[in-house]
Enzyme design. Structure first.
Site, short mmCIF file in Angstrom:
data_model
loop_
_atom_site.label_atom_id
_atom_site.label_comp_id
_atom_site.label_asym_id
_atom_site.label_seq_id
_atom_site.Cartn_x
_atom_site.Cartn_y
_atom_site.Cartn_z
N ASP A 177 -18.78 14.03 31.58
CA ASP A 177 -17.88 14.49 32.64
C ASP A 177 -18.55 14.27 34.00
O ASP A 177 -19.78 14.31 34.09
CB ASP A 177 -17.66 16.01 32.43
CG ASP A 177 -16.39 16.53 33.06
OD1 ASP A 177 -16.04 16.08 34.16
OD2 ASP A 177 -15.76 17.42 32.45
N HIS A 179 -17.95 16.47 36.17
CA HIS A 179 -18.06 17.88 36.55
C HIS A 179 -18.69 18.69 35.43
O HIS A 179 -18.57 18.32 34.26
CB HIS A 179 -16.66 18.46 36.84
CG HIS A 179 -15.82 17.61 37.73
ND1 HIS A 179 -14.98 16.63 37.23
CD2 HIS A 179 -15.70 17.57 39.08
CE1 HIS A 179 -14.36 16.03 38.24
NE2 HIS A 179 -14.77 16.57 39.38
N ASP A 181 -17.81 21.90 34.75
CA ASP A 181 -16.76 22.77 34.18
C ASP A 181 -17.34 24.07 33.62
O ASP A 181 -16.89 24.58 32.59
CB ASP A 181 -15.97 22.01 33.09
CG ASP A 181 -15.12 20.90 33.67
OD1 ASP A 181 -14.99 20.81 34.93
OD2 ASP A 181 -14.58 20.09 32.89
N HIS A 194 -9.54 24.55 34.25
CA HIS A 194 -10.21 23.34 33.72
C HIS A 194 -11.62 23.18 34.27
O HIS A 194 -12.37 22.35 33.76
CB HIS A 194 -9.36 22.07 33.94
CG HIS A 194 -9.40 21.48 35.31
ND1 HIS A 194 -9.14 20.15 35.56
CD2 HIS A 194 -9.66 22.05 36.53
CE1 HIS A 194 -9.24 19.91 36.87
NE2 HIS A 194 -9.56 21.04 37.47
N ASP A 283 -14.42 13.69 29.19
CA ASP A 283 -13.47 13.71 30.31
C ASP A 283 -13.45 12.32 30.90
O ASP A 283 -14.50 11.80 31.30
CB ASP A 283 -13.93 14.74 31.35
CG ASP A 283 -12.93 14.95 32.46
OD1 ASP A 283 -12.26 13.98 32.88
OD2 ASP A 283 -12.82 16.10 32.94
N ASP A 285 -12.79 11.31 33.63
CA ASP A 285 -13.30 11.20 35.00
C ASP A 285 -14.82 11.01 35.05
O ASP A 285 -15.39 10.83 36.12
CB ASP A 285 -12.82 12.35 35.89
CG ASP A 285 -13.48 13.70 35.63
OD1 ASP A 285 -14.60 13.75 35.09
OD2 ASP A 285 -12.86 14.72 35.99
N GLU A 328 -8.01 14.60 30.49
CA GLU A 328 -7.85 14.34 31.94
C GLU A 328 -7.32 12.94 32.27
O GLU A 328 -7.40 12.53 33.42
CB GLU A 328 -9.14 14.64 32.71
CG GLU A 328 -9.58 16.10 32.65
CD GLU A 328 -8.79 17.07 33.54
OE1 GLU A 328 -7.96 16.61 34.36
OE2 GLU A 328 -9.00 18.30 33.41
N1 LIG Z 1 -12.06 19.09 34.22
C1 LIG Z 1 -12.13 18.83 35.52
N2 LIG Z 1 -11.62 17.74 36.01
N3 LIG Z 1 -12.74 19.73 36.29
C2 LIG Z 1 -12.87 19.64 37.70
C3 LIG Z 1 -13.43 20.88 38.28
C4 LIG Z 1 -13.57 20.84 39.76
C5 LIG Z 1 -14.22 22.05 40.39
N4 LIG Z 1 -15.58 22.17 40.01
C6 LIG Z 1 -13.45 23.32 40.00
O1 LIG Z 1 -14.01 24.17 39.37
O2 LIG Z 1 -12.31 23.45 40.34
#
Ligand SMILES: NC(=[NH2+])NCCC[C@H](N)C(=O)O
Length: 361
Positions: A177, A179, A181, A194, A283, A285, A328
Site C-alpha cells: 500500500d 498508505h 491504514d 479505509h 491496495d 494504490d 481500491e
Molecule cells: N486505503 C486507502 N486508500 N487509505 C488512504 C488513507 C489516507 C489517510 N491516511 C487517511 O487516513 O484518511
C-alpha cells in the site's frame, strides 16, 4: 437485497465448462499435472489448494468517492475469473455474485468517534468476515475483490479466525500500500475508515459496542509482530508514531529504492518466517499512478507494475499464501483518460494472477 449477479464473459463460458464448477468430476489438484503457465509451488497450509473461494465486494463506505464498488464487476468483466479457472486451473466457489451487503447498511449512520459511516462499515465487514471464514475453514485459498480497503477488516478477521481453528496457527499479514491504514479513530484526520483497518485488526483501536467493530475479538486479530508493510510513501504523523512505538516492520519506497524489490522481499519474508500462513492485502494504490491511475487516493513515486507483480510472485513462491485481497480499484476515476480505468483494471488482474501462481516461464 440480494447480491447482484455477475455478468460479462465469465457466466457465458461457465456453462460450457461446468466440470470445473460442480462437485462431480473434479480436476486433479493443481500441484499434480500442472497447466503450462502456472508455477510448481505446493501449498504448505491449504488442504484444498486447487479450490479458490471468491468474495466479490462492491462496497465503498470506507471512503467518500463513489465507484470503487464497481471494481469487482469490472475485474470480472475483463476476464479475471475466467483466467483463474481456465489458465491457472482453479475450481471456483462463491464466484456467481457481487455482494453489496446493502441489507445491513443503515439509512442513518452519523459519525462515532469521528469515524464516517461507522455502522455500515462495521456491519459489512462483519459479513465479509463470515464469508471469508467459511471458505478458509474448508482449506481453500480465498480471493477477495474490493471495494475500498476498509473491507480488509473483514477479510483478515475471517482468515485469522479460520486458520486458528483449522490448523492452530496465527497468520501473518503483508500489507502492500502507499498508505499505512493504521490510523485510530482519534489519530485520523479524515474520519475515513479505509485509513483505519490495521488499527482495528491489531487491537490498537477498539470499541466495546458491537455496531462499531465491537464484534472483533482476539480470534479475529493479528499481532503487530506478524505485520509487514511494503510500498509506503504517504503516512500520517500519527501513523508514523504508531509504527515506531509498536516496532512494526515496514518497507517504504525509500527501502525499495535503496535495496531493490528483490532484497526487500527477502527481508519481508524473513521477518515472517517460512512456517506462517500469509494473508496478502494489496491496495492497487501501491502502484505508481502511471500504472494505476484509477484509485481514490493516488500517490506519486510508487511501485512499477513489475515490482507489484514481483511482490505477488514472491509471496506465491513461499507456498504459505492462504488469502489475497485486491482493493481500491475505482474504474470511475481517471475515466476521462478512459485508458486509465482500463489500465488500472488490467494491472489489478495481473497482480492477482501473479499471487495465484501465474509464472512468466
Ligand atoms: N486505503 C486507502 N486508500 N487509505 C488512504 C488513507 C489516507 C489517510 N491516511 C487517511 O487516513 O484518511
Amino acid at each position: 437485497m440480494s447480491p447482484s449477479r455477475v455478468s460479462g464473459d465469465f457466466n457465458e463460458s461457465a456453462s460450457a465448462t461446468q466440470q470445473s464448477c460442480t462437485t462431480t468430476k473434479q480436476p486433479a489438484p493443481r500441484h499434480f499435472g500442472r497447466l503450462d503457465n502456472t508455477s510448481m509451488i505446493e501449498s504448505k497450509f491449504l488442504s484444498q489448494p486447487q479450490d479458490l473461494g471468491i468474495v466479490a465486494v462492491g462496497f465503498s463506505g470506507g471512503q467518500p468517492k463513489p465507484g470503487v464498488d464497481a471494481a469487482p464487476a469490472a475485474l470480472i468483466e475483463s476476464g479475471l475469473l475466467t483466467q483463474l479457472r481456465d489458465d491457472l486451473g482453479y475450481r471456483l466457489h462463491g464466484h456467481d455474485a457481487v455482494h453489496s451487503f446493502s441489507d445491513v447498511v443503515p439509512a442513518q449512520d452519523p459519525p462515532h468517534r469521528g469515524m464516517k459511516n461507522p455502522r455500515a462499515v462495521s456491519a459489512v465487514t462483519r459479513r465479509i468476515a463470515e464469508q471469508v471464514y467459511r471458505h478458509a475453514k474448508e482449506g481453500r485459498l480465498v480471493l477477495t475483490l474490493g471495494g475500498d480497503h476498509s473491507i480488509a477488516i473483514g477479510t483478515i478477521a475471517g482468515t485469522a479466525k479460520a486458520t486458528r481453528e483449522r490448523i492452530g496457527r496465527d497468520i501473518a499479514v503483508i500489507w502492500v500500500d502507499a498508505h499505512a491504514d493504521i490510523n485510530t479513530p482519534e489519530t485520523s484526520g479524515s474520519g475515513n475508515v479505509h485509513g483505519m483497518p490495521v488499527s482495528f485488526l491489531t487491537g490498537l483501536a477498539r470499541d466495546d459496542k458491537e455496531e462499531f467493530f465491537g464484534w472483533l475479538t482476539d480470534e479475529h486479530r493479528v499481532s503487530v509482530k506478524k505485520l509487514v508493510y511494503i510500498g509506503l510513501r504517504d503516512v500520517d504523523a500519527g501513523e508514523k508514531r504508531i509504527l515506531r512505538e509498536n516496532g512494526i516492520k515496514a518497507f517504504s519506497m525509500f527501502d525499495i529504492d535503496k535495496h531493490g524489490i528483490g532484497r526487500v522481499m527477502e527481508m519481508a519474508l524473513a521477518h515472517i518466517g517460512n512456517d506462517t500462513p500469509i494473508h496478502l492485502s494489496f491496495d492497487v494504490d501501491a502502484l505508481d499512478p502511471m500504472w494505476a491511475p484509477s484509485t481514490g487516493t493516488p500517490v506519486r513515486g510508487g511501485l512499477t507494475l513489475r515490482e507489484g507483480d514481483f511482490i505477488c510472485e514472491s509471496v506465491h513462491q513461499t507456498g504459505s499464501l492462504v488469502a489475497v485481497d485486491l482493493v481500491e480499484v475505482n474504474p470511475r476515476l481517471a475515466a476521462d483518460t478512459d485508458l486509465g480505468a482500463h489500465e488500472t483494471v488490467r494491472a489489478g488482474c495481473s497482480l492477482v494472477r501473479c499471487a495465484l501462481g501465474e509464472s512468466l516461464l
